[in-house]
Design an enzyme around this catalytic site. Structure first.
Site, PDB file in Angstrom:
ATOM      1  N   GLU A 290       0.927  -1.195  -0.164  1.00  0.00           N
ATOM      2  CA  GLU A 290      -0.115   0.066  -0.018  1.00  0.00           C
ATOM      3  C   GLU A 290       0.792   1.455   0.107  1.00  0.00           C
ATOM      4  OE1 GLU A 290      -2.951   0.342   3.098  1.00  0.00           O
ATOM      5  OE2 GLU A 290      -4.145  -0.680   1.861  1.00  0.00           O
ATOM      6  N   HIS A 311       8.692 -26.749  -2.097  1.00  0.00           N
ATOM      7  CA  HIS A 311       8.013 -27.767  -2.713  1.00  0.00           C
ATOM      8  C   HIS A 311       6.915 -27.156  -3.549  1.00  0.00           C
ATOM      9  CE1 HIS A 311      10.627 -30.685  -0.456  1.00  0.00           C
ATOM     10  NE2 HIS A 311      10.704 -29.597   0.448  1.00  0.00           N
ATOM     11  N   LYS A 425     -14.183  -0.507  -4.166  1.00  0.00           N
ATOM     12  CA  LYS A 425     -14.989   0.075  -3.058  1.00  0.00           C
ATOM     13  C   LYS A 425     -16.309   0.832  -4.009  1.00  0.00           C
ATOM     14  CE  LYS A 425     -12.071   0.613   0.721  1.00  0.00           C
ATOM     15  NZ  LYS A 425     -11.371   1.463   1.716  1.00  0.00           N
TER      16      LYS A 425
END
Ligand code: F6P
Length: 452
Positions: A290, A311, A425
């Site tokens: 951010e 792995h 948003k």
């Protein structure tokens, strides 16, 4: 007391000689600008000297509140997302038993995290689990309006009141939020909940050393004074007058900018060799993601848990596109001791390890991986942490915060805003027909119709 230490020797070998030193003036200027409050986002610098300004009285107030919750609750649900969630989880998981929720000794309440997603199954299963349980809620939201958290809090408040009665519920619901604004503040004031304020000048991702992190951590039974003590010591170790080479935050900021600018390393993988540190990386990813990912710039912060992910991701790291580097958090001394037993039959061929500590094998895995990845063209930064405890986590947290502030300024962005997060948003509210979003609702629906 030792400090965490930084080893960049296996990273600078990928840079031309003198590259890191050449960043010194920029790093110094960035640190001066943070100190003088002349950098972009200078209204969000409250975290800079926060550790050294915390008073014993304030710590007592947080501990008292935590003690009430600990006495009254078998489960404490911490509702929050992003910076209002990750720091507390990072510390609690790093310090707690890996099987905490299965351990019969319940001297500490079980800490659960919610308000960080909108999964219907997650919330249904949570509310089902809480049925009949003595639970409390810490509702954490700086803005007080974050949908994920507000939605979860509405469910939890109702359930807590139904199970305990409205009056008794007030004793076990705590709000950590803005001093005056937002839904969390409004509910707390109306109901008379205990509240803690997130200072205006401390952004969410820099707030773990405020009650945002301290209250849940204290509820979980960990020593918040030691956490702050570690942060204070790192505040001094990374002070602006510490010489460049001796200041780990300055060097880390310089090296990562060098790798990004001069060596095309666009992705930083935060690596641990202790599964307990998984959420430390999650917290770090928000802090750096951010703060730096804007204006078309920024290192992409990724993370791996080794040896587990060797792995699955090991192949890519060893031989994929050479745009990555690793930063390894290495814990020098584990808190527990476990020796490999001898086996008469030796069917697994592992008797060569008999009598050795598990950590000895882990350390050789770490060293072997470091050599292999460096040979494969992956620069390696190593942060050595003497022990996994509150004090050193406090050091680590502040180290990453100050390095982030410096690094973002060197990169030339405002590390303290996050305008890009609003885009999803806005669309979500428009799609949900939120009052006030009428024009956006119309526009987004027309667009979707066209795209059909
Ligand atoms: O504490 P709040 O205001 O609920 O915000 C939670 C998180 O959401 C963001 O604002 C992004 O939307 C983050 O910056 C922040 O940490």
């Amino acid at each position: 007391m030792k400090n965490i230490t930084l080893d960049v020797s296996k990273a600078v070998q990928f840079l031309a000689e003198g590259t890191v030193k050449a960043y010194e003036p920029k790093v110094k200027a960035a640190q001066e600008a943070l100190e003088n409050g002349t950098c972009p986002g200078n209204d969000f610098l409250g975290w800079l000297h926060l550790p050294s300004s915390v008073t014993p009285e304030f710590m007592r107030e947080i501990q008292d509140c935590a003690d009430t919750l600990r006495a009254e609750c078998e489960v404490v649900v911490v509702a929050g997302i992003g910076g209002s969630y990750l720091g507390a989880r990072a510390v609690i998981e790093a310090l707690g038993n890996s099987f905490a929720w299965l351990v019969a000794d319940k001297s500490n309440p079980t800490i659960l995290f919610a308000g960080n997603n909108i999964g219907e199954d997650y919330l249904a299963e949570l509310t089902e689990y809480l049925k009949g349980k003595k639970f409390g809620v810490i509702n954490i939201s700086k803005s007080g309006t974050t949908t994920e958290t507000a939605l979860t809090f509405r469910l939890l408040k109702k359930q807590c009141e139904e199970q305990r009665g409205k009056e008794a519920a007030k004793k076990v619901i705590v709000a950590v939020t803005d001093a005056t604004k937002g839904a969390a503040r409004a509910a707390a004031d109306k109901e008379g909940y205990k509240t803690f304020v997130i200072p205006d000048n401390v952004g969410g991702r820099f707030s773990v050393l405020t009650p945002v992190g301290l209250l849940p951590i204290a509820c979980a039974g960990f020593d918040i004074t030691k956490l702050i003590a570690g942060a204070v010591d790192m505040e001094h170790a990374c002070g602006k007058d510490v010489p460049f080479e001796e200041n780990p935050a300055a060097v880390y900021a310089a090296v990562r900018n060098g790798l990004y600018d001069q060596a095309g390393k666009k992705i930083e993988i935060m690596v641990n060799y202790q599964p307990k540190l998984h959420y430390m990386s999650e917290w770090w990813k928000q802090l750096y993601g951010e703060s730096e990912g804007k204006d078309g710039k920024g290192i992409f912060p990724a993370s791996c848990d080794f040896t587990t992910d060797l792995h699955s991701m090991g192949q890519w790291i060893q031989q994929g596109e050479r745009s990555i580097y690793e930063t390894v958090i290495s814990i020098e001394k584990p808190n527990r001791e476990l020796l490999f037993p001898n086996d008469e039959e030796n069917l697994d061929g592992l008797n060569f390890l008999a009598g050795k500590r598990v950590d000895e094998v882990n350390k050789m895995a770490e060293l072997g991986t470091r050599l292999a990845h460096v040979d494969g063209g992956v620069p390696n930064i190593r942060i050595s942490v003497p022990e996994l405890n509150e004090y050193y986590l406090g050091q680590l947290i502040y180290f990453f915060e100050i390095a982030c502030g410096i690094s973002g300024n060197v990169l030339g962005v405002n590390p303290f805003n996050q305008p890009g997060v609003e885009a999803y948003k806005k669309n979500m509210f428009a799609l949900l027909d939120k009052p006030g979003y009428e024009a956006e609702s119309k526009a987004i629906k027309e667009r979707l119709e066209k795209e059909k």
